[in-house]
Enzyme design. Structure first.
Site, PDB file in Angstrom:
ATOM      1  N   LYS A 215     -91.131  30.238 -42.931  1.00 35.07           N
ATOM      2  CA  LYS A 215     -89.938  29.738 -42.234  1.00 35.07           C
ATOM      3  C   LYS A 215     -90.368  29.071 -40.929  1.00 35.07           C
ATOM      4  O   LYS A 215     -91.035  29.710 -40.091  1.00 35.07           O
ATOM      5  CB  LYS A 215     -89.004  30.912 -41.953  1.00 35.07           C
TER       6      LYS A 215
ATOM      7  N   ASN B  35     -77.772  17.846 -52.010  1.00 33.78           N
ATOM      8  CA  ASN B  35     -76.551  17.037 -51.966  1.00 33.78           C
ATOM      9  C   ASN B  35     -75.428  17.785 -52.666  1.00 33.78           C
ATOM     10  O   ASN B  35     -75.634  18.884 -53.157  1.00 33.78           O
ATOM     11  CB  ASN B  35     -76.789  15.641 -52.578  1.00 33.78           C
TER      12      ASN B  35
ATOM     13  N   LYS C 191     -83.380  -1.802 -63.399  1.00 35.17           N
ATOM     14  CA  LYS C 191     -83.954  -0.610 -64.039  1.00 35.17           C
ATOM     15  C   LYS C 191     -83.997  -0.727 -65.562  1.00 35.17           C
ATOM     16  O   LYS C 191     -84.252   0.257 -66.248  1.00 35.17           O
ATOM     17  CB  LYS C 191     -83.177   0.639 -63.589  1.00 35.17           C
TER      18      LYS C 191
ATOM     19  N   PHE D 153     -76.365   6.115 -63.952  1.00 31.71           N
ATOM     20  CA  PHE D 153     -75.134   6.247 -63.171  1.00 31.71           C
ATOM     21  C   PHE D 153     -75.350   5.525 -61.843  1.00 31.71           C
ATOM     22  O   PHE D 153     -76.488   5.359 -61.392  1.00 31.71           O
ATOM     23  CB  PHE D 153     -74.830   7.719 -62.892  1.00 31.71           C
TER      24      PHE D 153
ATOM     25  N   ASP E  89     -83.626  10.689 -52.973  1.00 29.26           N
ATOM     26  CA  ASP E  89     -84.566   9.569 -52.905  1.00 29.26           C
ATOM     27  C   ASP E  89     -85.783   9.911 -52.069  1.00 29.26           C
ATOM     28  O   ASP E  89     -86.847   9.323 -52.237  1.00 29.26           O
ATOM     29  CB  ASP E  89     -83.869   8.342 -52.315  1.00 29.26           C
TER      30      ASP E  89
HETATM   31  O1  PMT Z   1     -72.451  16.667 -60.419  1.00 27.88           O
HETATM   32  P1  PMT Z   1     -70.999  16.325 -60.102  1.00 27.88           P
HETATM   33  O2  PMT Z   1     -70.483  17.148 -58.924  1.00 27.88           O
HETATM   34  O3  PMT Z   1     -70.119  16.401 -61.310  1.00 27.88           O
HETATM   35  O4  PMT Z   1     -70.984  14.824 -59.597  1.00 27.88           O
HETATM   36  C1  PMT Z   1     -71.268  13.778 -60.479  1.00 27.88           C
HETATM   37  C2  PMT Z   1     -72.049  12.648 -59.795  1.00 27.88           C
HETATM   38  C3  PMT Z   1     -71.212  12.045 -58.693  1.00 27.88           C
HETATM   39  C4  PMT Z   1     -73.356  13.192 -59.203  1.00 27.88           C
HETATM   40  C5  PMT Z   1     -72.374  11.593 -60.930  1.00 27.88           C
HETATM   41  O5  PMT Z   1     -71.171  11.111 -61.444  1.00 27.88           O
HETATM   42  C6  PMT Z   1     -73.206  10.434 -60.380  1.00 27.88           C
HETATM   43  O6  PMT Z   1     -72.710   9.457 -59.859  1.00 27.88           O
HETATM   44  N1  PMT Z   1     -74.550  10.536 -60.511  1.00 27.88           N
HETATM   45  C7  PMT Z   1     -75.520   9.594 -59.959  1.00 27.88           C
HETATM   46  C8  PMT Z   1     -75.692   9.875 -58.493  1.00 27.88           C
HETATM   47  C9  PMT Z   1     -76.763   9.011 -57.873  1.00 27.88           C
HETATM   48  O7  PMT Z   1     -77.729   9.518 -57.428  1.00 27.88           O
HETATM   49  O8  PMT Z   1     -76.543   7.726 -57.942  1.00 27.88           O
HETATM   50  P2  PMT Z   1     -77.582   6.610 -57.377  1.00 27.88           P
HETATM   51  O9  PMT Z   1     -76.790   5.368 -57.382  1.00 27.88           O
HETATM   52  O10 PMT Z   1     -78.237   7.041 -56.138  1.00 27.88           O
HETATM   53  O11 PMT Z   1     -78.703   6.562 -58.505  1.00 27.88           O
HETATM   54  C10 PMT Z   1     -78.705   5.586 -59.549  1.00 27.88           C
HETATM   55  C11 PMT Z   1     -79.269   6.185 -60.808  1.00 27.88           C
HETATM   56  O12 PMT Z   1     -80.676   6.423 -60.639  1.00 27.88           O
HETATM   57  C12 PMT Z   1     -78.669   7.499 -61.274  1.00 27.88           C
HETATM   58  O13 PMT Z   1     -78.607   7.470 -62.688  1.00 27.88           O
HETATM   59  C13 PMT Z   1     -79.686   8.547 -60.812  1.00 27.88           C
HETATM   60  O14 PMT Z   1     -79.690   9.675 -61.688  1.00 27.88           O
HETATM   61  C14 PMT Z   1     -80.985   7.767 -60.926  1.00 27.88           C
HETATM   62  N2  PMT Z   1     -82.052   8.151 -60.003  1.00 27.88           N
HETATM   63  C15 PMT Z   1     -81.902   7.990 -58.647  1.00 27.88           C
HETATM   64  C16 PMT Z   1     -82.930   8.290 -57.819  1.00 27.88           C
HETATM   65  C17 PMT Z   1     -84.139   8.785 -58.344  1.00 27.88           C
HETATM   66  N3  PMT Z   1     -85.160   9.105 -57.575  1.00 27.88           N
HETATM   67  N4  PMT Z   1     -84.266   8.939 -59.681  1.00 27.88           N
HETATM   68  C18 PMT Z   1     -83.232   8.636 -60.508  1.00 27.88           C
HETATM   69  O15 PMT Z   1     -83.342   8.789 -61.729  1.00 27.88           O
END
Ligand code: PMT
Length: 390
Positions: A282, A202, A336, A318, A272
């Site tokens: 490959k 991503n 969570k 986040f 995810d």
């Molecule tokens: O890296 P940059 O270019 O500076 O960009 C920053 C950012 C946009 C990546 C950052 O600000 C941000 O939003 N990060 C979270 C991105 C994300 O995956 O969000 P989500 O809503 O899908 O996930 C929710 C939370 O669960 C996040 O804290 C994520 O780290 C966590 N997560 C998600 C999936 C997973 N399998 N494990 C996790 O821990």
């Protein structure tokens, strides 16, 4: 503090007497240990004069047990310069001279290393692997710095200046007094391998996560930064960087570190899903037909830390949203078991992936809500830290 300064055979060894002088000026007791190659660049007489103590450089000079008595005497071992050779020896458990033997004997004590070498040597995967091994054992690294190198090129590989190393020694004393303690931060994307040349990734650059790690370190915390693939480097000496690639590697590192942490901020954009099968060659194009990838779910690191959380630990997630932003973020906060969630919206110009700025809303489990203006990621990080850290 009783400090042993270890010197290995790099050109920067000529700066070791200055480091010894600075440490003594700060009130430390210092003894020196040098390899035979180090004495090509500096001398026994110089080191004995500045430290005021006999130099340890011969494993068998006084019966072969001096590494143990020096280990018992010393409270901290600072290796400056640390060549690729000594780093590799320690990482492999090799003890074939006075200093490498002392380093193994020091295994449960504080060790700081100031690497110095040519930039290509520093970038070599074997050196980087060894550095990660040392970091994982708690050995702290100062530098290397960027700049002109003795070989006439320039790049990353210069030994940190003696003043910087002396500061790193003193900052060791600040950590136990830090009210923040140790914090875990996740940053960057994850790469989920399809075959030996392709992956699902991503657009995360890691900027937000690295800014958070720097803000926590500036506030006095010891930071464990687990990052997916990114070109960024941490600059603060209290940040230990753990580089991983996939969500499962990030999961292993984060769940391993969290029990020793006072808090965690998870800003990584974790995939995810990952391909159910990962080819180690490959994959070839199959005529004109399309191709179907079967994906399986990755573990949710944040949700797992939510189940592991102990009283007194803070957990901050986040949320990167495109619609129903606040509602979705609140759902994640509760599901969570988080203390705070930081929501950023992809609908806001200048926020989210890749850019140098962000605009966030911080929601607390206590019902609090704080919105930031559009600011640099460094400023946003400071605001988050001052809100979520006790
Ligand atoms: O890296 P940059 O270019 O500076 O960009 C920053 C950012 C946009 C990546 C950052 O600000 C941000 O939003 N990060 C979270 C991105 C994300 O995956 O969000 P989500 O809503 O899908 O996930 C929710 C939370 O669960 C996040 O804290 C994520 O780290 C966590 N997560 C998600 C999936 C997973 N399998 N494990 C996790 O821990």
């Amino acid at each position: 503090m009783r400090i042993v300064v270890g010197i290995t055979g790099g050109i920067a060894a000529y700066k070791a007497p200055e480091l010894v002088r600075l440490l003594k000026k700060q009130g430390h007791e210092v003894r020196c240990a040098a390899t035979a190659h180090a004495l090509e660049f500096t001398t026994r007489a110089t080191l004995e004069t500045v430290s005021g103590a006999p130099l340890y450089s011969d494993l068998f000079a006084s019966g072969g047990t001096e590494h143990i008595s020096l280990k018992d005497w010393g409270e901290l071992l600072v290796v400056a310069p640390a060549t690729a050779n000594i780093i590799g020896k320690v990482a492999s458990g090799i003890a074939d001279d006075a200093l490498s033997t002392l380093l193994l004997a020091f295994s449960h004590k504080l060790v700081i290393m100031a690497p110095a070498m040519n930039s290509d040597m520093w970038a070599h995967p074997a050196v980087q692997r060894n550095i990660e091994t040392l970091r994982g054992w708690g050995i702290r690294l100062v530098g290397p710095a960027e700049g002109e190198l003795a070989c006439g090129t320039s790049g990353t590989g210069r030994m940190a200046e003696p003043e910087t190393i002396a500061e790193a020694v003193n900052s060791l004393f600040l950590i136990p007094h830090s009210p923040l303690g140790r914090w875990l931060v996740t940053a960057g994307p994850t790469y989920e391998k399809i075959d030996s040349v392709r992956f699902i990734g991503n657009y995360s650059s890691g900027k937000m996560g690295f800014a958070l790690a720097e803000a926590l370190a500036e506030a006095g915390a010891e930071v464990e930064l687990v990052t997916g693939p990114t070109h960024l480097n941490a600059t603060h000496q209290r940040i230990n960087v753990h580089r991983v690639e996939s969500a499962r590697e990030m999961y292993a590192a984060a769940t391993g570190l969290f029990p020793q942490c006072n808090g965690a901020i998870l800003s990584a954009a974790v995939a995810d899903y990952r391909p159910a099968e990962q080819a180690d060659h490959k994959l070839k194009k199959q005529g004109d037909q399309g191709m179907t990838l079967t994906l399986v779910q990755n573990p949710d690191i944040l949700a797992t830390l939510g189940t592991m959380k102990q009283p007194g630990q803070r957990l901050v997630g986040f949320a990167l949203e495109t619609d129903n932003e606040l509602q979705n973020a609140e759902g994640k906060l509760k599901r969570k078991n988080l203390d705070y969630i930081v929501m950023n919206s992809l609908r806001e110009a200048g926020a989210g992936f890749g850019v140098d700025t962000n605009k966030v809303t911080i929601l607390g489990a206590d019902g609090s809500r704080m919105e930031s203006p559009l600011m640099s990621k460094q400023e946003v990080a400071r605001m988050i830290v001052s809100t979520v850290a006790p």
